[in-house]
Design a protein around this motif. Structure first.
Motif, PDB file in Angstrom:
ATOM      1  N   GLY A  97       2.412   1.766  -3.177  1.00 21.28           N
ATOM      2  CA  GLY A  97       1.742   2.019  -3.452  1.00 21.28           C
ATOM      3  C   GLY A  97       1.091   3.790  -4.276  1.00 21.28           C
ATOM      4  N   CYS A  98       1.182   3.703  -2.268  1.00 24.34           N
ATOM      5  CA  CYS A  98       0.847   5.147  -2.486  1.00 24.34           C
ATOM      6  C   CYS A  98       1.845   6.033  -2.969  1.00 24.34           C
ATOM      7  CB  CYS A  98       0.651   5.929  -1.156  1.00 24.34           C
ATOM      8  SG  CYS A  98      -1.046   5.325  -0.502  1.00 24.34           S
ATOM      9  N   GLY A  99       2.970   5.662  -2.938  1.00 24.67           N
ATOM     10  CA  GLY A  99       4.314   6.765  -3.243  1.00 24.67           C
ATOM     11  C   GLY A  99       4.422   6.928  -4.700  1.00 24.67           C
ATOM     12  N   PHE A 111       1.097  -1.462  -0.217  1.00 26.98           N
ATOM     13  CA  PHE A 111       0.218   0.127   0.268  1.00 26.98           C
ATOM     14  C   PHE A 111       1.017   1.060   0.617  1.00 26.98           C
ATOM     15  CE2 PHE A 111      -2.297   3.500   2.059  1.00 26.98           C
ATOM     16  CZ  PHE A 111      -3.399   3.383   1.521  1.00 26.98           C
ATOM     17  N   GLY A 112       1.767   1.315   1.216  1.00 27.83           N
ATOM     18  CA  GLY A 112       2.733   2.466   0.929  1.00 27.83           C
ATOM     19  C   GLY A 112       3.218   2.795  -0.719  1.00 27.83           C
ATOM     20  N   ARG A 121       1.941  12.154  -9.744  1.00 24.18           N
ATOM     21  CA  ARG A 121       1.682  13.497  -9.222  1.00 24.18           C
ATOM     22  C   ARG A 121       2.644  14.629  -9.645  1.00 24.18           C
ATOM     23  NH1 ARG A 121      -3.983  13.758  -7.182  1.00 24.18           N
ATOM     24  NH2 ARG A 121      -3.086  15.996  -6.562  1.00 24.18           N
ATOM     25  N   VAL A 159       2.045   6.882  -6.517  1.00 29.61           N
ATOM     26  CA  VAL A 159       1.109   8.149  -7.020  1.00 29.61           C
ATOM     27  C   VAL A 159       1.015   9.224  -6.627  1.00 29.61           C
ATOM     28  CG1 VAL A 159      -0.894   9.105  -6.548  1.00 29.61           C
ATOM     29  CG2 VAL A 159      -1.335   6.252  -6.503  1.00 29.61           C
ATOM     30  N   LEU A 160       2.108   9.871  -5.793  1.00 33.30           N
ATOM     31  CA  LEU A 160       2.099  10.643  -5.070  1.00 33.30           C
ATOM     32  C   LEU A 160       3.480  10.999  -6.652  1.00 33.30           C
ATOM     33  CD1 LEU A 160       2.902  10.716  -1.442  1.00 33.30           C
ATOM     34  CD2 LEU A 160       1.405  11.803  -2.993  1.00 33.30           C
TER      35      LEU A 160
END
Lengths: 331, 327
Positions: free
Chosen positions: A25-27, A22-23, A33, A29-30
């Motif tokens: 994945g979040c990384g 999950f971490g 962006r 995405v960030l």
């Protein structure tokens, strides 16, 4: 046989792995962006190999990519409505001169990592191209030899060719850069056959007192008078007194006369005072306005005169010299 | 389940029923949340009426003019003359450097903020204890290319600052108080919302429409949408921009000025070495001083008088205490 339930340790490990995923994945995405602009520009450059000049397309403009150059970006095309998206406040200059399209493209110069950008303005006519060329002429620049109206500065080359006004602006300076700019300009000329533009009006301005490189073609709204368009201007200096001479070739003698009368009336409407003028032209006006003198006259289809002269005698003198030049007589 | 990998009919039906119920429940929730009309467009009334005031209250503007060709040194001297960057940036501040990155042209053409100045300004802010420094603009050309090719992205990164690109979600529709042009207009507000202090970094340039592009015109880079419409009333929009943003400080770079063919230029011959850096809390006064480098009086630039009348600063610089220094 029923399967054994997962142990506490297995559950903990699974949760840990899920949390790590999950971490990550979040990384991702960030990071996605907010891409690094430099990386994006490099990726964009890699997309356009050296032979990707492409067809002329709807604009009739093809920016060549000679040997030694690599495309950094695809061709960008701007119609009049979007021109300001590329050149901001300078768009008005081109819009008033009848621009059809701007095609722009960045190229890298192989070897030294320097780059340049080519701006090709397709105008409605060769004279419109001359108008934007002359309005931006850099005094003292060296002729480029690409076309009759072309010049080069430390980092750039500017020329007109048929209905095209072309700017090649480099991020580098020096003889090698100038050689490459000339190569690119010549390739462009070869790729767009056109009859050489000759601006005959330039030779009609008397030479005595003229400020070098000051001849300019203004396409519209000249001297704030909406009816006055397509006017050649040249600055003169006599004993430190500056004034502007002007010439405009009209469609007929009648049109020239009507326009001369309308301009004189326009000056009077805004506080001008007409004076008697002894002048060889049938239609001639002398108007004093805001402490300066305006001479307006016609010679066949030509409308001509002197604008904003601080000295009446010098205004009349320059007016006569223009008349003489238009008459083809010796000064 | 009777054996590993084998499922009974009863289990299968039970599980299928559970999945079916979950799917129906999920679809039901999605259906409840679905808005067939979509989001309503914002109206003029719905736009936030606001301005962004980052100025530091003071009785008189603080202005330093330093002559010299070295941006690093002229900025240092100017800030020293004004009591140091600490007068303007406090520890923990989030600072926005609003640069001019309008065009994807090289720094040497003077059409954009010089990267050396961006680097030095960010460095001074961090030295004063700034928590973060953001560098932002909404360029005319492709933002990534502009920030990269001007060298501003690289300079910002080297100084530890962050470049904020103008993504759609970073704009808000804003109306300024008593505005006539900035009404329900998209403004690049995210960098302003996230800032405690704002410093404008602009070059001195000729401008075909407005006569000159300096500190006040620099805020034009905060507008989104079809902003070229405002070229028809360029002085009016600069006046309104002066109401939209009241900066902490402006740094007007006249080390090299674009004296012709602005705002794009294109030739080195459009530039003149004018060796002047102006640091001011008053953008109007800064522009009056910058105009002199272009040989222009305030009367030739109507936006100066209009911005002064709007309370953005003082145009009569002769009555100001200007600290003038030379390298």
């Amino acid at each position: 046989m029923a399967s054994a339930p997962p142990s506490h340790r297995e559950s903990l490990t699974s949760l840990l792995i899920l949390a790590v995923l999950f971490g990550i994945g979040c990384g991702l995405v960030l990071v996605q962006r907010s891409p690094n602009p430099a990386v994006r520009a490099l990726k964009q450059a890699a997309q356009f190999p050296a032979d990707a000049a492409g067809p002329a397309g709807r604009t009739g403009t093809r920016i060549p990519i000679p040997e030694g150059f690599t495309a950094m970006s695809p061709p960008e095309v701007y119609d009049p409505e979007r021109l300001a998206d590329k050149i901001n406040g300078k768009a008005e200059l081109y819009l008033s001169a009848g621009v059809q399209h701007l095609t722009a493209r960045r190229l890298a110069m192989d070897g030294d990592g320097a780059w340049l950008e080519v701006f090709v303005y397709l105008m409605e006519s060769p004279m419109d191209a001359y108008a934007v060329y002359s309005a931006q002429y850099r005094p003292g620049a060296a002729p480029a030899g690409v076309s009759r109206y072309s010049y080069t500065t430390e980092n750039a080359l500017f020329f007109i060719h048929g209905p095209f006004y072309v700017e090649i602006v480099s991020a580098a300076v020096g003889p090698e850069t100038q050689r490459r700019l000339a190569t690119l300009a010549s390739e462009f000329v070869r790729a767009h056959p056109a009859v050489e533009t000759v601006v005959a009006e330039r030779s009609l301005f008397p030479q005595e007192g003229i400020v070098p490189d000051s001849i300019e073609l203004q396409p519209a709204d000249v001297f704030g008078f909406q009816e006055l368009d397509d006017v050649f201007l040249a600055r003169y200096r006599f004993d430190g007194v500056e004034m502007t001479a002007f010439l405009s070739r009209r469609a007929s003698t009648d049109e020239a006369r009507e326009l001369a009368a309308a301009y004189a009336a326009f000056l009077e409407r805004f506080g001008g005072r007409s004076e008697e003028l002894a002048f060889p032209a049938a239609e001639a006006y002398l108007v004093e306005i805001f402490g300066t003198w305006e001479v307006v006259f016609t010679h066949g289809r030509m409308l001509a005169g002197v604008h904003e002269a601080e000295d009446r005698a010098l205004a009349e003198l320059l007016g006569r010299r223009i008349w003489t030049s238009l008459s083809g007589e010796a000064p | 389940m009777t054996e590993r990998g084998v499922i009974s009919r009863r289990d299968f039906l039970r599980r299928s029923a559970r999945i079916g119920v979950s799917a129906v429940a999920g679809a039901g929730v999605a259906g409840l949340c679905f808005d067939p009309a979509g989001p309503a467009p914002k109206t003029a009334d719905s736009a936030a009426i606001r301005s962004f005031d980052f100025s530091i209250p003071a009785e008189t503007p603080q202005i330093a003019v330093v002559r010299g060709p070295d941006r690093k040194e002229t900025l240092r001297l100017a800030l020293e003359a004004l009591g140091g960057i600490e007068q303007f940036v406090a520890p923990g501040d989030r600072v926005l450097l609003k640069v001019n990155a309008a065009f994807s042209s090289p720094a040497m053409l003077g059409a954009t903020s010089h990267p050396e100045l961006v680097f030095e300004a960010a460095r001074h802010c961090f030295a004063a204890g700034a928590r973060s420094v953001t560098v932002a603009d909404n360029p005319i050309n492709d933002p990534s290319a502009c920030f990269t090719l001007t060298g501003i992205a690289d300079a910002a990164q080297k100084a530890g600052a962050v470049v904020m690109l103008p993504r759609p979600q970073r704009f808000d529709r804003i109306s300024i108080p008593e505005g006539r042009l900035i009404l329900n207009w998209p403004v690049f507000s995210a960098p302003l919302n996230g800032a405690d202090k704002v410093i404008g970094l602009a070059p001195v340039k000729d401008h075909h429409r407005s006569g000159a592009s300096m500190s006040l015109k620099n805020w034009y880079g905060l507008l989104g949408g079809r902003r070229n419409l405002f070229h028809q009333n360029i002085h009016g929009i600069i006046r309104e921009l002066s109401i939209l943003v009241r900066p902490t400080l402006v740094v007007l770079d006249g080390t090299v000025s674009m004296i012709a063919n602005g705002p794009t230029g294109g030739s080195m011959s459009d530039l003149k070495q004018t060796d002047t850096l102006i640091v001011s809390t008053d953008p109007v006064a800064a522009d009056v001083l910058g105009a002199r480098l272009l040989g222009l009086s305030p009367a030739a630039l109507p936006f100066i008088g209009e911005a002064a009348a709007a309370g953005a600063g003082i145009a009569d610089v002769d009555r100001l205490n200007i600290k003038e220094l030379k390298l």
